[in-house]
Design a protein around this motif. Structure first.
Motif, mmCIF file in Angstrom:
data_model
loop_
_atom_site.group_PDB
_atom_site.id
_atom_site.type_symbol
_atom_site.label_atom_id
_atom_site.label_comp_id
_atom_site.label_asym_id
_atom_site.label_seq_id
_atom_site.Cartn_x
_atom_site.Cartn_y
_atom_site.Cartn_z
ATOM 1 N N LYS A 1 -4.163 17.416 -24.368
ATOM 2 C CA LYS A 1 -4.435 18.017 -23.663
ATOM 3 C C LYS A 1 -5.109 17.181 -22.768
ATOM 4 O O LYS A 1 -4.834 16.299 -21.157
ATOM 5 C CB LYS A 1 -5.493 19.024 -23.333
ATOM 6 N N MET A 2 -5.569 15.849 -23.313
ATOM 7 C CA MET A 2 -6.745 14.856 -22.543
ATOM 8 C C MET A 2 -5.294 14.235 -21.884
ATOM 9 O O MET A 2 -5.219 13.243 -21.120
ATOM 10 C CB MET A 2 -7.072 14.026 -23.475
ATOM 11 N N LEU A 3 -4.301 13.434 -22.594
ATOM 12 C CA LEU A 3 -3.208 12.358 -22.275
ATOM 13 C C LEU A 3 -2.366 12.950 -21.060
ATOM 14 O O LEU A 3 -1.957 12.980 -20.234
ATOM 15 C CB LEU A 3 -2.221 12.681 -23.455
ATOM 16 N N ALA A 4 -2.071 14.377 -21.170
ATOM 17 C CA ALA A 4 -1.954 15.712 -19.499
ATOM 18 C C ALA A 4 -2.720 15.059 -19.340
ATOM 19 O O ALA A 4 -2.498 14.773 -16.897
ATOM 20 C CB ALA A 4 -1.182 17.263 -19.843
ATOM 21 N N GLY B 1 -1.203 3.231 -21.426
ATOM 22 C CA GLY B 1 -0.848 1.540 -20.441
ATOM 23 C C GLY B 1 0.697 1.662 -21.110
ATOM 24 O O GLY B 1 1.123 0.912 -19.842
ATOM 25 N N MET B 2 1.339 1.963 -21.359
ATOM 26 C CA MET B 2 2.663 1.895 -22.227
ATOM 27 C C MET B 2 3.308 2.899 -20.826
ATOM 28 O O MET B 2 4.866 2.301 -20.336
ATOM 29 C CB MET B 2 3.591 2.095 -23.201
ATOM 30 N N ALA C 1 -1.964 7.212 -27.672
ATOM 31 C CA ALA C 1 -2.982 7.263 -25.858
ATOM 32 C C ALA C 1 -3.563 7.241 -25.585
ATOM 33 O O ALA C 1 -4.150 6.409 -24.420
ATOM 34 C CB ALA C 1 -0.979 8.851 -25.138
ATOM 35 N N ILE C 2 -4.416 8.150 -26.054
ATOM 36 C CA ILE C 2 -5.938 8.458 -25.498
ATOM 37 C C ILE C 2 -6.193 7.552 -26.186
ATOM 38 O O ILE C 2 -8.178 7.006 -25.210
ATOM 39 C CB ILE C 2 -6.085 9.258 -25.578
ATOM 40 N N LEU D 1 5.735 8.421 -27.414
ATOM 41 C CA LEU D 1 4.114 8.059 -26.931
ATOM 42 C C LEU D 1 3.806 8.270 -27.507
ATOM 43 O O LEU D 1 3.390 9.804 -27.935
ATOM 44 C CB LEU D 1 3.013 7.857 -25.181
ATOM 45 N N HIS D 2 2.308 8.069 -29.033
ATOM 46 C CA HIS D 2 2.014 9.097 -30.014
ATOM 47 C C HIS D 2 0.319 10.193 -28.837
ATOM 48 O O HIS D 2 0.404 8.751 -28.310
ATOM 49 C CB HIS D 2 1.538 8.627 -31.626
#
Length: 324
Positions: A108-111, A87-88, A81-82, A76-77
């Protein structure tokens, strides 16, 4: 050669820096690594591996290695992702975030989004005091003193360490899951590597002719059988059955003709090689190739469970399949 000394010195220095970094990485493997492996091993979901820039390329490689060795994973790139691709990530999935600095905004936002969804987070970072490490449930440190390139800029040593850590994860998971050669073949059916792991003698020999003569067959009958079946050999079997008595090769015929002026009274049993080298029809083709090489011969007699004659496997069959 122009600049040979300079090029050699730079190349060697690069490898020395990366080798030393890998040595330090080896020393850093301990309880945190074990905890990550156990978490992934017991997970009901997938390992979602993410990064950005060069670490995204590293993440893709780690995912490929994990999937090919039986650990379900997904790339997931972080930037994608953001912008919707998060949704994956499913509820049982674990997120492995790869970052050199641990301060990349997208990661950091994805985490943060993953934490809000309750997904466990593993951070692969170079420093334990970075933001990403503080947000993660587990941390895999890839301690970095310097990149191999000038000015400590281009990702070299850092990506080498990340790839190596990914390999360590994959091999540890492989071992825990009892992943065997048969499983590897199931995931790698194509190419010569896959064929080494699944292709058997029974997949090859039925396409060949099946020359056979009885023990009392005359030289003319032997020659006609060998010539018509075009394998350079014939089996000698009991009359009316498939019980193997021996083998006659073109070499056997040449030696007989060289040693005797009159061969009209010779029978197959007089010139055959008794107890020939055989291979069971269910043997892996790569094992049959080893036998051919060890004995320095070009064909093997194929037999079944009770030792009855089934046919011939020729070296050309293995060459055609790309095993040689």
């Amino acid at each position: 050669m122009k600049n040979a000394s300079l090029i050699t010195r730079i190349a060697r220095k690069t490898l020395e820096i990366e080798a030393e970094a890998l040595r330090r990485l080896t020393e850093s493997i301990g309880d945190p690594f074990v905890a990550c492996v156990n978490l992934i091993s017991h997970s009901k979901g997938r390992l979602v591996v993410t990064g950005i820039g060069k670490t995204a390329l590293v993440a893709k490689k780690i995912v490929a290695t994990l999937n090919s060795t039986g650990s379900a994973s997904l790339f997931l790139h972080a930037a994608d992702a953001i912008h919707g691709d998060i949704g994956m990530v499913q509820p049982d999935d674990i997120l492995l975030c790869i970052s050199k600095s641990g301060e990349t905004a997208e990661i950091k936002m994805l985490a943060l989004l993953a934490r809000q969804s309750g997904n466990p987070i593993i951070a692969m970072v170079t420093r334990p005091d970075c933001s990403l490490a503080n947000m993660a449930d587990h941390v895999l440190l890839t301690p970095l003193e310097r990149e191999a390139g000038p000015n400590d800029l281009a990702p070299t040593t850092s990506t080498t360490l990340q790839m190596a850590m990914g390999d360590a994860l994959a091999m540890s998971l492989l071992s825990l899951r009892g992943f065997k050669a048969e499983d590897f073949a199931r995931f790698h059916p194509g190419g010569s590597l896959g064929k080494q792991l699944y292709l058997r003698v029974c997949d090859l020999y039925p396409a060949n002719e099946k020359p056979a003569v009885g023990p009392q067959a005359g030289i003319r009958e032997v020659l006609l059988e060998m010539t018509s079946k075009r394998l350079g050999a014939t089996a000698v079997v009991e009359t009316g059955s498939r019980k193997l008595r021996g083998i006659i090769t073109d070499g056997d015929l040449r030696r007989m003709l060289s040693a005797h002026q009159d061969v009209s009274d010779f029978k197959a049993q007089d010139i055959m090689t008794a107890s020939p080298i055989t291979v069971h029809k269910d043997t892996l083709a790569i094992r049959a190739l080893d036998l051919l090489r060890t004995r320095n011969i070009s064909q093997l007699v194929v037999i079944d469970e009770v030792g009855d004659y089934e046919g011939f496997l020729h070296l050309h069959d293995l060459v055609r399949e790309g095993l040689v």
